[in-house]
Design a protein around this motif. Structure first.
Motif, PDB file in Angstrom:
ATOM      1  N   ASP A   1       0.950  -1.455   0.022  1.00  0.00           N
ATOM      2  CA  ASP A   1      -0.121   0.178  -0.006  1.00  0.00           C
ATOM      3  C   ASP A   1       0.924   1.171   0.011  1.00  0.00           C
ATOM      4  O   ASP A   1       0.608   2.441  -0.663  1.00  0.00           O
ATOM      5  CB  ASP A   1      -1.083  -0.086   1.165  1.00  0.00           C
ATOM      6  CG  ASP A   1      -2.162  -1.149   0.946  1.00  0.00           C
ATOM      7  OD1 ASP A   1      -2.446  -1.334  -0.001  1.00  0.00           O
ATOM      8  OD2 ASP A   1      -2.615  -1.707   2.283  1.00  0.00           O
ATOM      9  N   SER A   2       2.081   1.290   0.731  1.00  0.00           N
ATOM     10  CA  SER A   2       2.726   2.351   0.933  1.00  0.00           C
ATOM     11  C   SER A   2       4.322   2.027   0.931  1.00  0.00           C
ATOM     12  O   SER A   2       4.370   0.667   1.368  1.00  0.00           O
ATOM     13  CB  SER A   2       2.172   3.473   2.308  1.00  0.00           C
ATOM     14  OG  SER A   2       2.581   2.603   3.152  1.00  0.00           O
ATOM     15  N   VAL A   3       5.150   3.035   1.074  1.00  0.00           N
ATOM     16  CA  VAL A   3       6.431   2.481   1.224  1.00  0.00           C
ATOM     17  C   VAL A   3       6.828   2.606   2.512  1.00  0.00           C
ATOM     18  O   VAL A   3       7.427   3.744   3.051  1.00  0.00           O
ATOM     19  CB  VAL A   3       7.531   3.289   0.324  1.00  0.00           C
ATOM     20  CG1 VAL A   3       8.985   2.803   0.389  1.00  0.00           C
ATOM     21  CG2 VAL A   3       7.090   3.306  -1.140  1.00  0.00           C
ATOM     22  N   ASP A   4       6.500   1.802   3.358  1.00  0.00           N
ATOM     23  CA  ASP A   4       6.801   1.757   4.841  1.00  0.00           C
ATOM     24  C   ASP A   4       7.983   0.886   5.203  1.00  0.00           C
ATOM     25  O   ASP A   4       8.496   0.414   4.375  1.00  0.00           O
ATOM     26  CB  ASP A   4       5.467   1.328   5.885  1.00  0.00           C
ATOM     27  CG  ASP A   4       5.059  -0.032   5.429  1.00  0.00           C
ATOM     28  OD1 ASP A   4       5.563  -0.790   4.801  1.00  0.00           O
ATOM     29  OD2 ASP A   4       3.975  -0.255   5.743  1.00  0.00           O
ATOM     30  N   ASP A   5       8.227   1.180   6.769  1.00  0.00           N
ATOM     31  CA  ASP A   5       9.535   0.055   6.988  1.00  0.00           C
ATOM     32  C   ASP A   5       9.303  -1.316   6.677  1.00  0.00           C
ATOM     33  O   ASP A   5      10.290  -2.186   6.283  1.00  0.00           O
ATOM     34  CB  ASP A   5       9.637   0.251   8.521  1.00  0.00           C
ATOM     35  CG  ASP A   5       9.944   1.605   9.028  1.00  0.00           C
ATOM     36  OD1 ASP A   5      10.616   2.355   8.045  1.00  0.00           O
ATOM     37  OD2 ASP A   5      10.234   1.990  10.040  1.00  0.00           O
ATOM     38  N   GLU A   6       8.075  -1.942   6.749  1.00  0.00           N
ATOM     39  CA  GLU A   6       7.916  -3.376   6.497  1.00  0.00           C
ATOM     40  C   GLU A   6       8.281  -3.658   4.965  1.00  0.00           C
ATOM     41  O   GLU A   6       8.841  -4.747   4.570  1.00  0.00           O
ATOM     42  CB  GLU A   6       6.444  -3.785   6.895  1.00  0.00           C
ATOM     43  CG  GLU A   6       6.362  -3.953   8.414  1.00  0.00           C
ATOM     44  CD  GLU A   6       7.368  -5.023   8.991  1.00  0.00           C
ATOM     45  OE1 GLU A   6       7.203  -6.220   8.281  1.00  0.00           O
ATOM     46  OE2 GLU A   6       7.869  -4.638  10.134  1.00  0.00           O
ATOM     47  N   ALA A   7       7.711  -2.791   4.095  1.00  0.00           N
ATOM     48  CA  ALA A   7       8.058  -2.940   2.575  1.00  0.00           C
ATOM     49  C   ALA A   7       9.347  -2.839   2.530  1.00  0.00           C
ATOM     50  O   ALA A   7       9.865  -3.563   1.706  1.00  0.00           O
ATOM     51  CB  ALA A   7       7.114  -1.849   1.920  1.00  0.00           C
ATOM     52  N   LEU A   8      10.011  -1.894   3.039  1.00  0.00           N
ATOM     53  CA  LEU A   8      11.493  -1.650   2.477  1.00  0.00           C
ATOM     54  C   LEU A   8      12.355  -2.640   3.148  1.00  0.00           C
ATOM     55  O   LEU A   8      13.316  -3.495   2.603  1.00  0.00           O
ATOM     56  CB  LEU A   8      12.039  -0.285   3.427  1.00  0.00           C
ATOM     57  CG  LEU A   8      11.526   1.001   2.860  1.00  0.00           C
ATOM     58  CD1 LEU A   8      11.835   2.190   3.689  1.00  0.00           C
ATOM     59  CD2 LEU A   8      12.044   1.036   1.361  1.00  0.00           C
TER      60      LEU A   8
END
Length: 207
Positions: free
Chosen positions: A48-55
């Motif tokens: 959904d967004s570029v958050d810490d989990e995605a990174l």
């Protein structure tokens, strides 16, 4: 041409199923499940967004295998661009623009090692990279690769097969300095040993 093996990772099953359903009918790719994820040439991460989990996930994909990573994001903020690139992502697409044809274009480019960024974000990304190099990294003697010039010198000589004493003589450093440089690089980049450091630098085109 052999189809490109692709694994899709998303935090919710609906997003994963949606991207898989778009890709599965296409002859250019072959979608594989979790059991064959380590064989994928490209991993598509849907967030959904570029958050810490995605990174974090993008970094894991980059370090655990040879797969290229592509990010399909619901929201892309200007400040996210450098963070995304630093993880090793080679393809970026907005979810609202991720038609089957667009996904295939991004995946094909990624499999070939070519970058793909939405055109309206490319100029901003280049501007941010330049600003980061000029104002943050440059004054500290570091290039955007994350390696200082002397670190590059040491890795190049390691790649040429020189040992610590030979590198020290060649660069007029102490052996302790050479060991510290290697330790700093392997620790900062989370590499296992000298050989891994050389392989990483060669693969990333740093030396």
């Amino acid at each position: 041409m052999e189809p490109i093996t692709v694994h899709v990772h998303a935090w919710d099953p609906i997003s994963a199923a949606g991207v898989v359903s778009e890709l599965r009918p296409r002859p250019e790719v072959r979608v594989v499940g979790v059991q064959d994820a380590d064989r994928a040439a490209v991993v598509v991460v849907v967030a959904d967004s570029v958050d810490d989990e995605a990174l974090k996930l993008l970094r894991v994909v980059q370090r655990q295998g040879t797969a290229r990573s592509v990010l399909v994001a619901g929201r892309l903020e200007e400040g996210d661009l450098v963070k995304i690139v630093e993880t090793g992502v080679v393809g970026i697409a907005r979810r609202c623009e991720a038609t089957p044809d667009r996904l295939i274009t991004v995946i094909t480019a990624a499999a070939s090692g070519e970058g793909s960024v939405p055109p309206d974000l490319l100029g901003r990304l280049l501007e941010q990279v330049g600003r980061l190099q000029r104002h943050v990294l440059g004054p500290r003697g570091i290039m955007f690769t994350g390696l200082a010039p002397r670190e590059v010198d040491v890795l190049r000589l390691l790649a040429d097969g020189l040992d610590t004493a030979e590198i020290a003589r060649r660069l007029a450093y102490s052996e302790r300095t050479v060991k510290n440089v290697v330790h700093d690089v392997t620790t900062r980049l989370q590499l296992r040993n000298r050989s891994h450091a050389v392989a990483y630098a060669l693969r990333e085109g740093l030396i």
